[in-house]
Design a protein around this motif. Structure first.
Motif, PDB file in Angstrom:
ATOM      1  N   SER A 137      -8.894   7.786   2.423  1.00 48.28           N
ATOM      2  CA  SER A 137      -9.991   6.907   2.823  1.00 48.28           C
ATOM      3  C   SER A 137      -9.859   6.486   4.283  1.00 48.28           C
ATOM      4  CB  SER A 137     -10.020   5.653   1.945  1.00 48.28           C
ATOM      5  OG  SER A 137      -8.864   4.857   2.187  1.00 48.28           O
ATOM      6  N   ARG A 138     -10.959   6.042   4.860  1.00 45.59           N
ATOM      7  CA  ARG A 138     -10.929   5.548   6.241  1.00 45.59           C
ATOM      8  C   ARG A 138     -10.078   4.292   6.352  1.00 45.59           C
ATOM      9  NH1 ARG A 138     -17.172   6.240   8.507  1.00 45.59           N
ATOM     10  NH2 ARG A 138     -17.239   8.535   8.349  1.00 45.59           N
ATOM     11  N   GLU A 139     -10.117   3.484   5.300  1.00 42.73           N
ATOM     12  CA  GLU A 139      -9.322   2.260   5.320  1.00 42.73           C
ATOM     13  C   GLU A 139      -7.829   2.581   5.407  1.00 42.73           C
ATOM     14  OE1 GLU A 139     -13.259   1.620   3.836  1.00 42.73           O
ATOM     15  OE2 GLU A 139     -11.688   2.970   3.090  1.00 42.73           O
ATOM     16  N   SER A 165      -8.458   3.952  18.278  1.00 52.18           N
ATOM     17  CA  SER A 165      -8.117   2.941  17.279  1.00 52.18           C
ATOM     18  C   SER A 165      -6.628   2.676  17.129  1.00 52.18           C
ATOM     19  CB  SER A 165      -8.674   3.360  15.905  1.00 52.18           C
ATOM     20  OG  SER A 165     -10.062   3.598  15.973  1.00 52.18           O
ATOM     21  N   SER A 192       0.827  -1.203   0.000  1.00 53.78           N
ATOM     22  CA  SER A 192       0.000   0.000   0.000  1.00 53.78           C
ATOM     23  C   SER A 192       0.861   1.252   0.000  1.00 53.78           C
ATOM     24  CB  SER A 192      -0.908   0.005   1.230  1.00 53.78           C
ATOM     25  OG  SER A 192      -0.136   0.194   2.402  1.00 53.78           O
ATOM     26  N   SER A 229      -7.048   3.637   8.925  1.00 52.81           N
ATOM     27  CA  SER A 229      -7.014   2.474   9.808  1.00 52.81           C
ATOM     28  C   SER A 229      -5.700   1.714   9.670  1.00 52.81           C
ATOM     29  CB  SER A 229      -8.190   1.541   9.487  1.00 52.81           C
ATOM     30  OG  SER A 229      -9.426   2.184   9.752  1.00 52.81           O
ATOM     31  N   GLU A 230      -5.176   1.624   8.452  1.00 54.53           N
ATOM     32  CA  GLU A 230      -3.889   0.964   8.261  1.00 54.53           C
ATOM     33  C   GLU A 230      -2.769   1.738   8.951  1.00 54.53           C
ATOM     34  OE1 GLU A 230      -0.868  -0.576   4.717  1.00 54.53           O
ATOM     35  OE2 GLU A 230      -2.675   0.549   4.203  1.00 54.53           O
ATOM     36  N   ASP A 253      -3.942   8.954  -0.089  1.00 55.38           N
ATOM     37  CA  ASP A 253      -5.154   8.154   0.087  1.00 55.38           C
ATOM     38  C   ASP A 253      -5.852   8.655   1.353  1.00 55.38           C
ATOM     39  OD1 ASP A 253      -7.130   6.283   0.532  1.00 55.38           O
ATOM     40  OD2 ASP A 253      -5.868   4.541   0.122  1.00 55.38           O
TER      41      ASP A 253
END
Length: 415
Positions: free
Chosen positions: A182-184, A214, A2, A187-188, A180
């Motif tokens: 995004s929420r994903e 988190s 990623s 989270s990463e 990026d």
């Protein structure tokens, strides 16, 4: 692999070389970044215009649009902030303590960089520059993750900063933007303990709560600002009015703006009408209890949530109280440990308030708008911490350092 992990690995790989950079090298990089920002102003403003257009189309509030907006003057201020960091003492390598032990060991406690710092923030492109500059001066690699609302502005700014670094032979990976949004992706980032040393969230309560809840990476927690001003019965009328109007209206979209004013009833009897008139002239909408409506029929009745709200807008809650103790009780119930102020000519009440408030910054006869790294002489700031561990208040260079002990011996062994 990623984008986030790839950039985190790159950042980690250069931390050792960044830590060994001299003050002169770091200052040269900061000056180059400031100059490049000035030269690329038109490109950055064009990118910001795209974000503002999308923001208006998506219904962003005037407050959020103000945070998002860049102007030539604001870019100049960003460059000025970098130059101010140049003028600040470099904390890295500072020997904080030095002492000898009875066994002959000589021990030094020295400031060192944290390593890779991930900064997660919302629609404020100036944070991109502030964070990059402070991290660079302290020998840290910055991994920046802004919001989608400012993505074009942030990309343009980071491209400018990296161009400046490359131009002087500095590693451009010292400043990286995660594109990026995004929420994903977020989270990463929260779980990259092997590569990221600390996370710093800057934004609203929801963002900060999400990161704290988190992240498996240590978090330097910045806080929301439900800031109060208490007008004591001894307060000078003109001073109190000027401070409240400034703290609420000078820039209502920031975390050190005043959100609630607590007024001693004896002061209100003589001076509240003029204060209300001044606030209305500045287009401030007001909420309060039933008693306040006797003074201001246009005010709305405040609910529980109104006393706890960080409005970030031209809206203000007002409550009348009987004493300093009443004001302290209200702040303890609703405050966010950010910035609180008392306007008073009573030494007794000032001491009681300053000692009784649990906040990162507590003021006497001054606006809460001064809770800021620039105003405190720290240069740009990474954020305002309302927690109590590691750092509290405006976080400048020292907040972005850790320590190590260096121990010098002559063959000592433990018996």
């Amino acid at each position: 692999m990623s984008e986030i992990k790839d950039k985190a690995i790159q950042a980690k790989a250069i931390t050792y070389s960044l830590a060994s950079m001299s003050t002169e090298q770091k200052n040269q990089a900061l000056e180059a970044m400031a100059l490049e920002l000035e030269q690329d102003t038109d490109q950055i403003l064009a990118a910001n215009a795209q974000d503002l257009l999308h923001g208006r189309e998506n219904g962003l509030t005037d407050s959020l649009l103000d945070r998002l907006t860049l102007t030539s003057e604001r870019i100049q201020d960003m460059a000025l902030g970098l130059r101010q960091i140049v003028e600040l003492d470099d904390p890295i390598g500072e020997v904080m303590e030095k002492f000898d032990r009875p066994n002959g060991l000589k021990i030094e406690k020295q400031r060192v960089p944290l390593g890779v710092i991930g900064i997660i923030y919302e629609a404020r492109p100036n944070v991109t520059v502030d964070a990059a500059g402070l991290c660079l001066k302290t020998g840290n690699a910055s991994l920046l993750r802004g919001s989608s609302t400012a993505i074009h502005s942030n990309k343009a700014i980071v491209q400018t900063l990296q161009k400046a670094l490359e131009g002087i032979g500095y590693v451009k990976e010292a400043v990286q933007l995660i594109e990026d949004t995004s929420r994903e992706a977020a989270s990463e980032l929260f779980t990259l303990n092997d590569y990221v040393d600390v996370l710093i969230p800057r934004g609203g309560a929801s963002l900060i709560k999400t990161v704290v809840a988190s992240s498996t990476i240590p978090v330097l927690e910045t806080g929301v600002g439900n800031c109060h001003i208490f007008i004591d019965e001894s307060a000078k009328a003109e001073m109190a009015t000027n401070i409240v109007v400034n703290a609420k209206t000078q820039r209502p979209s920031v975390c050190n703006a005043c959100e609630t004013v607590l007024i001693h009833r004896n002061w209100a009897k003589q001076h509240l009408p003029n204060l209300l008139d001044q606030l209305h002239q500045h287009h401030v909408s007001i909420v309060g209890d039933e008693e306040l409506r006797e003074w201001d029929a246009s005010s709305e009745i405040a609910e529980h949530k109104d006393w706890a709200e960080e409005y970030l807008d031209l809206k203000l809650a007002i409550r009348l109280v009987n004493s300093t103790e009443d004001a302290l009780a209200h702040i303890r119930k609703y405050g966010t440990h950010h910035s609180e102020a008392i306007i008073s000519e009573s030494d007794e009440h000032v001491v009681a308030f300053l000692n009784g408030v649990d906040a990162a910054a507590v003021y006497h006869n001054a606006s809460t708008r001064f809770t800021d790294g620039f105003e405190f002489g720290f240069g740009a700031e990474i954020g305002i911490s309302t927690q109590k561990l590691h750092a509290r208040g405006p976080m400048g260079l020292e907040a972005l350092t850790s320590t190590k002990y260096k121990i010098y011996g002559e063959g000592q062994i433990k018996s």
